[in-house]
Design an enzyme around this catalytic site. Structure first.
Site, mmCIF file in Angstrom:
data_model
loop_
_atom_site.group_PDB
_atom_site.id
_atom_site.type_symbol
_atom_site.label_atom_id
_atom_site.label_comp_id
_atom_site.label_asym_id
_atom_site.label_seq_id
_atom_site.Cartn_x
_atom_site.Cartn_y
_atom_site.Cartn_z
ATOM 1 C CB CYS A 51 13.782 -41.119 7.635
ATOM 2 S SG CYS A 51 14.049 -42.673 8.347
ATOM 3 C CB CYS A 55 13.584 -47.102 2.329
ATOM 4 S SG CYS A 55 13.950 -47.533 4.130
ATOM 5 C CB CYS A 58 10.712 -44.059 1.823
ATOM 6 S SG CYS A 58 10.001 -43.289 3.343
ATOM 7 C CB CYS A 95 -1.901 -47.752 11.736
ATOM 8 S SG CYS A 95 -2.825 -49.135 11.508
ATOM 9 C CB CYS A 126 -1.420 -50.700 14.321
ATOM 10 S SG CYS A 126 -0.113 -51.407 13.480
ATOM 11 C CB CYS A 186 0.954 -55.201 10.849
ATOM 12 S SG CYS A 186 0.588 -54.366 9.152
ATOM 13 N NE ARG A 258 -4.360 -52.839 6.589
ATOM 14 C CZ ARG A 258 -3.416 -53.021 7.541
ATOM 15 N NH1 ARG A 258 -2.295 -52.631 7.631
ATOM 16 N NH2 ARG A 258 -4.071 -53.606 8.825
HETATM 17 N N1 SAM Z 1 10.295 -45.658 9.462
HETATM 18 C C1 SAM Z 1 9.569 -47.046 9.843
HETATM 19 C C2 SAM Z 1 10.127 -48.197 9.114
HETATM 20 O O1 SAM Z 1 10.454 -47.942 7.820
HETATM 21 O O2 SAM Z 1 10.296 -49.361 9.704
HETATM 22 C C3 SAM Z 1 7.930 -47.018 9.740
HETATM 23 C C4 SAM Z 1 7.557 -46.284 8.547
HETATM 24 S S1 SAM Z 1 7.690 -46.710 6.914
HETATM 25 C C5 SAM Z 1 7.131 -45.249 6.174
HETATM 26 C C6 SAM Z 1 6.495 -48.063 6.656
HETATM 27 C C7 SAM Z 1 6.340 -48.677 5.424
HETATM 28 O O3 SAM Z 1 5.781 -47.719 4.562
HETATM 29 C C8 SAM Z 1 7.671 -49.150 4.646
HETATM 30 O O4 SAM Z 1 8.304 -50.150 5.211
HETATM 31 C C9 SAM Z 1 7.273 -49.433 3.381
HETATM 32 O O5 SAM Z 1 6.931 -50.610 3.001
HETATM 33 C C10 SAM Z 1 6.001 -48.386 3.388
HETATM 34 N N2 SAM Z 1 6.286 -47.401 2.347
HETATM 35 C C11 SAM Z 1 6.869 -46.022 2.197
HETATM 36 N N3 SAM Z 1 7.122 -45.270 1.254
HETATM 37 C C12 SAM Z 1 6.084 -46.169 0.440
HETATM 38 C C13 SAM Z 1 5.890 -45.830 -1.004
HETATM 39 N N4 SAM Z 1 6.371 -44.648 -1.675
HETATM 40 N N5 SAM Z 1 5.163 -46.626 -1.493
HETATM 41 C C14 SAM Z 1 4.496 -47.725 -0.795
HETATM 42 N N6 SAM Z 1 4.822 -48.020 0.268
HETATM 43 C C15 SAM Z 1 5.604 -47.424 1.048
HETATM 44 FE FE1 SF4 Z 2 12.629 -44.133 7.162
HETATM 45 FE FE2 SF4 Z 2 10.922 -44.185 5.159
HETATM 46 FE FE3 SF4 Z 2 12.743 -46.186 5.390
HETATM 47 FE FE4 SF4 Z 2 10.785 -45.893 7.152
HETATM 48 S S1 SF4 Z 2 10.559 -46.471 5.111
HETATM 49 S S2 SF4 Z 2 12.918 -46.219 7.648
HETATM 50 S S3 SF4 Z 2 10.312 -43.504 7.189
HETATM 51 S S4 SF4 Z 2 13.284 -43.823 4.674
#
Ligand code: SAM
Ligand code: SF4
Ligand code: DTB
Length: 324
Positions: A51, A55, A58, A95, A126, A186, A258
């Site tokens: 990606c 973030c 992530c 989902c 979802c 959600c 949730r």
């Molecule tokens: N890439 C898309 C986005 O970020 O909008 C969708 C998938 S992203 C992985 C969905 C959500 O997963 C993120 O917004 C975050 O809240 C959650 N998430 C990701 N990594 C995480 C982690 N290490 N621990 C807890 N929640 C996490």
């Molecule tokens: Fe990409 Fe992870 Fe951020 Fe979703 S949460 S936009 S998968 S870096």
């Protein structure tokens, strides 16, 4: 229903004596829900890793050196196999998550196809695919999507320190587009990222000021993944997590709260306190997106001990209307 929550109001709730807070949350919960039912959603990462976003929590961001490899979009057959298995295990919602900044091109059309097939299986669908414009939201709605997941993650202030590639306002725009098409929202966040109480209160305030409230509010405990900038962050006190669930329930009583990521390291007793605080939905199945989750048979065993039943699929808007 109340939509004018201030950060101060919410901070006061966080500061209540624990027993008073949990009692208030359980009372609010019982006004809208059967207190012995929990909704089951199963996640599948249909496009993993690589990606472009940054973030900090992530494991799927290409900017950090984690064990997650970048993969192609999964084939529809494989996705349907996973959806079928989830249904057989008792999940009512499937989902699909993609590690995208936003959906694009042919891959988006393929996902629309997957959504149509999940709907043909008679499951709630979802998806969480990143940012959406109005047209993309309409296409998802037309394909039959029930819920779109897009998290605020934190309050606007702390958010600036965790993500630089997408603004808070862009997230709110995506949520607006989802709402405009009449899909259920959600939307939740992550706690345990080193944020202060005022940031957790600020996050709940953002969610609880939305009118209508998001139908589903995932509260994730940060899963610390090696290689991400948050790998070594100090653990959040477990009671602060449970308080976040309770405050979300008091301020958004008709929403499903949730108990999301992080359950794998939570004791049965802690999860039970979360249910008592009004959590009534979980991610169900041995995997979240890239990290582990509690095994389904362990969840079934805990439900048995607590007398909890899996919830049948419902329509969220009828719940809100019936209890204004
Ligand atoms: N890439 C898309 C986005 O970020 O909008 C969708 C998938 S992203 C992985 C969905 C959500 O997963 C993120 O917004 C975050 O809240 C959650 N998430 C990701 N990594 C995480 C982690 N290490 N621990 C807890 N929640 C996490
Ligand atoms: Fe990409 Fe992870 Fe951020 Fe979703 S949460 S936009 S998968 S870096
Ligand atoms: C949400 O709020 N939590 C889920 C889902 N929405 C997409 C994701 C949790 C991801 C945990 C880290 C991982 O498994 O990669």
């Amino acid at each position: 229903m109340r939509y004018d929550w201030t950060v101060e109001d919410i901070t006061k709730l966080f500061e209540l004596p624990f027993n008073d807070l949990i009692f208030q949350a359980q009372q609010a919960h019982r006004r809208y829900f059967d207190a012995n039912e929990v909704q089951l959603s199963t996640l599948l990462s249909i496009k993993t890793g690589g990606c472009p976003e940054d973030c900090k929590y992530c494991p799927q961001s290409s900017r950090y050196n984690t064990d997650v490899e970048s993969e192609l979009l999964m084939k529809k057959d494989e996705v349907m196999k996973a959806a079928k298995a989830a249904k057989e295990q008792g999940a009512t919602r499937f989902c699909m998550g993609a590690a995208w900044r936003e959906p694009k091109g042919r891959a988006f059309d393929l996902v629309l196809d997957m959504i149509r097939e999940v709907k043909n299986m008679d499951m709630e669908a979802c998806a969480t695919l990143g940012m959406l414009n109005a047209e993309q939201a309409r296409k998802l709605k037309d394909a039959g999507l029930d819920y779109y997941n897009h998290n605020l993650d934190s309050d606007p202030e702390f958010y600036k320190t965790i993500i630089s590639t997408r603004t808070y306002d862009e997230r709110l725009d995506t949520l607006k587009n989802v709402r405009a098409e009449g899909m259920s929202v959600c939307c939740g966040g992550i706690v345990g990222m080193g944020e202060a109480l005022k940031n957790r209160a600020g996050m709940v305030a953002q969610l609880a000021r939305m009118n209508p409230h998001p139908e589903s509010v995932p509260i994730n405990m940060l899963v610390k993944v090696e290689g991400t900038p948050m790998a070594d962050i100090e653990d959040l006190d477990t009671f602060d997590f449970i308080r976040t669930i309770a405050v979300a329930k008091i301020t958004m009583p008709s929403s499903h709260i949730r108990l999301s990521a992080g359950r794998e390291v939570m004791s049965e007793e802690m999860q039970s306190l979360c249910f008592l605080a009004g959590a009534n939905s979980i991610f169900y199945g041995e995997k979240l997106l890239t990290t582990g989750n509690t095994e389904a048979n362990q969840d079934q065993a805990l439900f048995k001990k607590l007398g909890i039943r899996p919830e049948e699929a419902t329509t969220p808007s009828s719940r809100r209307m019936a209890n204004v």
